[in-house]
Design a protein around this motif. Structure first.
Motif, mmCIF file in Angstrom:
data_model
loop_
_atom_site.group_PDB
_atom_site.id
_atom_site.type_symbol
_atom_site.label_atom_id
_atom_site.label_comp_id
_atom_site.label_asym_id
_atom_site.label_seq_id
_atom_site.Cartn_x
_atom_site.Cartn_y
_atom_site.Cartn_z
ATOM 1 N N PHE A 130 6.111 -0.508 3.512
ATOM 2 C CA PHE A 130 7.065 -1.501 3.006
ATOM 3 C C PHE A 130 6.686 -2.911 3.473
ATOM 4 N N ASN A 131 6.002 -2.998 4.590
ATOM 5 C CA ASN A 131 5.675 -4.306 5.158
ATOM 6 C C ASN A 131 4.172 -4.582 5.184
ATOM 7 N N ILE A 132 3.470 -3.938 4.257
ATOM 8 C CA ILE A 132 2.047 -4.240 4.079
ATOM 9 C C ILE A 132 1.875 -4.578 2.597
ATOM 10 N N LEU A 133 1.322 -5.754 2.321
ATOM 11 C CA LEU A 133 1.041 -6.115 0.926
ATOM 12 C C LEU A 133 -0.389 -5.691 0.625
ATOM 13 N N TYR A 134 -0.664 -5.481 -0.669
ATOM 14 C CA TYR A 134 -2.017 -5.110 -1.075
ATOM 15 C C TYR A 134 -2.428 -6.074 -2.174
ATOM 16 N N TYR A 135 -3.408 -6.911 -1.857
ATOM 17 C CA TYR A 135 -3.786 -7.931 -2.838
ATOM 18 C C TYR A 135 -5.297 -8.082 -2.894
ATOM 19 N N GLU A 136 -5.826 -8.017 -4.088
ATOM 20 C CA GLU A 136 -7.274 -8.115 -4.331
ATOM 21 C C GLU A 136 -8.049 -7.193 -3.400
ATOM 22 N N LEU A 143 -5.614 4.495 -4.285
ATOM 23 C CA LEU A 143 -6.474 3.702 -3.406
ATOM 24 C C LEU A 143 -7.902 4.185 -3.604
ATOM 25 N N VAL A 144 -8.824 3.271 -3.803
ATOM 26 C CA VAL A 144 -10.207 3.657 -4.092
ATOM 27 C C VAL A 144 -10.818 4.375 -2.881
ATOM 28 N N ASN A 145 -10.606 3.788 -1.698
ATOM 29 C CA ASN A 145 -11.167 4.417 -0.510
ATOM 30 C C ASN A 145 -10.111 4.543 0.597
ATOM 31 N N PRO A 146 -9.233 5.558 0.456
ATOM 32 C CA PRO A 146 -8.096 5.635 1.381
ATOM 33 C C PRO A 146 -8.486 5.778 2.865
ATOM 34 N N ILE A 147 -9.600 6.472 3.139
ATOM 35 C CA ILE A 147 -9.991 6.642 4.558
ATOM 36 C C ILE A 147 -10.342 5.284 5.159
ATOM 37 N N GLU A 148 -11.090 4.518 4.373
ATOM 38 C CA GLU A 148 -11.459 3.174 4.836
ATOM 39 C C GLU A 148 -10.208 2.313 5.045
ATOM 40 N N GLU A 149 -9.258 2.414 4.110
ATOM 41 C CA GLU A 149 -8.020 1.622 4.210
ATOM 42 C C GLU A 149 -7.216 2.047 5.442
ATOM 43 N N MET A 150 -7.157 3.365 5.685
ATOM 44 C CA MET A 150 -6.420 3.859 6.857
ATOM 45 C C MET A 150 -7.072 3.342 8.140
ATOM 46 N N ASN A 151 -8.394 3.448 8.206
ATOM 47 C CA ASN A 151 -9.093 2.990 9.410
ATOM 48 C C ASN A 151 -8.930 1.492 9.624
ATOM 49 N N PHE A 152 -8.892 0.761 8.510
ATOM 50 C CA PHE A 152 -8.685 -0.690 8.625
ATOM 51 C C PHE A 152 -7.325 -0.971 9.269
ATOM 52 N N MET A 153 -6.284 -0.266 8.771
ATOM 53 C CA MET A 153 -4.941 -0.537 9.304
ATOM 54 C C MET A 153 -4.817 -0.070 10.756
ATOM 55 N N LEU A 179 2.220 -2.005 -0.326
ATOM 56 C CA LEU A 179 1.393 -0.798 -0.279
ATOM 57 C C LEU A 179 2.169 0.398 -0.853
ATOM 58 N N LYS A 180 3.466 0.388 -0.640
ATOM 59 C CA LYS A 180 4.360 1.433 -1.128
ATOM 60 C C LYS A 180 4.281 1.588 -2.651
ATOM 61 N N ASP A 181 4.016 0.499 -3.348
ATOM 62 C CA ASP A 181 3.997 0.515 -4.812
ATOM 63 C C ASP A 181 2.609 0.719 -5.403
ATOM 64 N N ILE A 182 1.638 1.010 -4.557
ATOM 65 C CA ILE A 182 0.271 1.245 -5.028
ATOM 66 C C ILE A 182 0.114 2.744 -5.307
ATOM 67 N N ASP A 183 -0.337 3.086 -6.519
ATOM 68 C CA ASP A 183 -0.459 4.509 -6.873
ATOM 69 C C ASP A 183 -1.789 5.105 -6.456
ATOM 70 N N LYS A 214 2.716 6.287 13.524
ATOM 71 C CA LYS A 214 3.240 7.426 12.773
ATOM 72 C C LYS A 214 3.485 7.061 11.310
ATOM 73 N N ASN A 215 4.133 5.910 11.074
ATOM 74 C CA ASN A 215 4.418 5.473 9.689
ATOM 75 C C ASN A 215 3.129 5.283 8.890
ATOM 76 N N VAL A 216 2.153 4.661 9.531
ATOM 77 C CA VAL A 216 0.890 4.379 8.829
ATOM 78 C C VAL A 216 0.166 5.698 8.515
ATOM 79 N N LEU A 217 0.107 6.604 9.480
ATOM 80 C CA LEU A 217 -0.573 7.892 9.241
ATOM 81 C C LEU A 217 0.153 8.698 8.166
ATOM 82 N N ASN A 218 1.491 8.670 8.200
ATOM 83 C CA ASN A 218 2.282 9.389 7.179
ATOM 84 C C ASN A 218 1.950 8.875 5.791
#
Ligand SMILES: Nc1ncnc2c1ncn2[C@@H]1O[C@H](COP(=O)(O)OP(=O)(O)OP(=O)(O)O)[C@@H](O)[C@H]1O
Ligand SMILES: [Mg+2]
Length: 265
Positions: A202-208, A171-181, A165-169, A236-240
């Protein structure tokens, strides 16, 4: 009122030590070199796994870190696999004990470096299985033997791994992604009764278009003494991370998210 990290007096020193470790770990992860050799015991075990046909062919290294190397391999019927091999390093066992002792699932951990690392590897396998059973999106665990963990490979069939996730520039729908996590964190606590303990981009992959949580060896039972502190740190890390993509009005506070989980516990 539930206490937050700042006024939480339990094991302050442990948490401090831990913060330092996370910092160096992140640095190693960022500068991960490709390389590494197997020790004698690991080689013997790898041969056993190879002979059984679980792994057909080792293709290459995906990541080399302080605690483990991750390899890409093919299994039966050319199924792509990720093989994580923990290093038998006494330096790592000191902090690992903090995440094992106090977890009711691991009463006997042994004293030798080998035994502790083997327990650590088994812990990652158990955590992956427990999470998977409760609909947390993680790689499917396939086998754990001593310091070797075989799991589903997340990435292309040619061995190119999913981005972190760290290397993703973008996100199409960041609010949705945040709520998912945040929902994954909540499910992990309320249903799987676990706290990840090192959750971040660092410990979340983003695939398809999907987030997949990895690196769950340190995840502890919710009955571990430090579970509330680790939970707050994960939130805290996820919200940051997501606050880089989302207007601050739409990002909840750590306390809000934490209290919502606790209310349902
Ligand atoms: N199942 C998997 N599929 C694809 N890639 C993976 C998988 N598991 C791990 N990786 C890759 O390997 C990297 C390191 O894995 P992981 O985070 O589990 O190890 P680690 O404990 O952080 O190791 P260290 O800190 O010693 O580097 C990940 O960032 C990811 O790129
Ligand atoms: Mg990692």
């Amino acid at each position: 009122m539930i206490k937050l990290e700042d006024d939480n007096k339990i094991n302050r020193l442990e948490v401090k030590q831990d913060k330092r470790r996370m910092k160096t770990k992140r640095k190693t992860e960022e500068h991960a070199a490709v390389g590494g050799v197997f020790d004698k015991f690991t080689l013997v075990n790898l041969n056993k796994i190879l002979n059984k046909g679980i792994i057909k062919e080792f293709v290459g290294i995906i990541s080399s870190g302080k605690e483990a190397n991750v390899y890409f391999a093919f299994g039966e019927d050319d199924v792509p696999l990720a093989v994580k091999i923990y290093k038998i390093d006494p330096q790592n066992t000191k902090w690992m004990k903090n995440y094992i002792i106090g977890d009711p699932r691991f009463k006997k951990i042994g004293t030798s470096t080998h035994k502790i690392i083997y327990t650590w590897c088994k812990k990652e396998f158990k955590n992956l299985s427990q999470m998977k059973r409760h609909d947390i999106i993680v790689p499917t665990p396939l086998l754990s033997r001593d310091n070797i963990l075989v799991m589903e490979f997340i990435g292309k069939n040619n061995g190119s791994p999913a981005k972190r996730l760290k290397d993703i520039d973008e996100l199409v729908n960041p609010i949705e992604e945040m709520n998912f996590m945040l929902d994954q964190i909540s499910k992990m606590y309320l249903n799987a009764h676990l706290v990840h303990g090192d959750l971040s981009e660092f410990n979340i992959l983003y695939y398809e278009g999907k987030q997949i949580i990895i690196d769950v060896s340190q995840a502890v039972s919710i009955y571990h003494i430090n579970a509330p502190v680790y939970l707050q740190r994960d939130i805290k890390n996820v919200l940051n991370y997501f606050s880089k993509f989302i207007d601050s009005d739409n990002v909840p506070s750590v306390q809000e998210v934490f209290e919502k989980i606790m209310k349902n516990a």
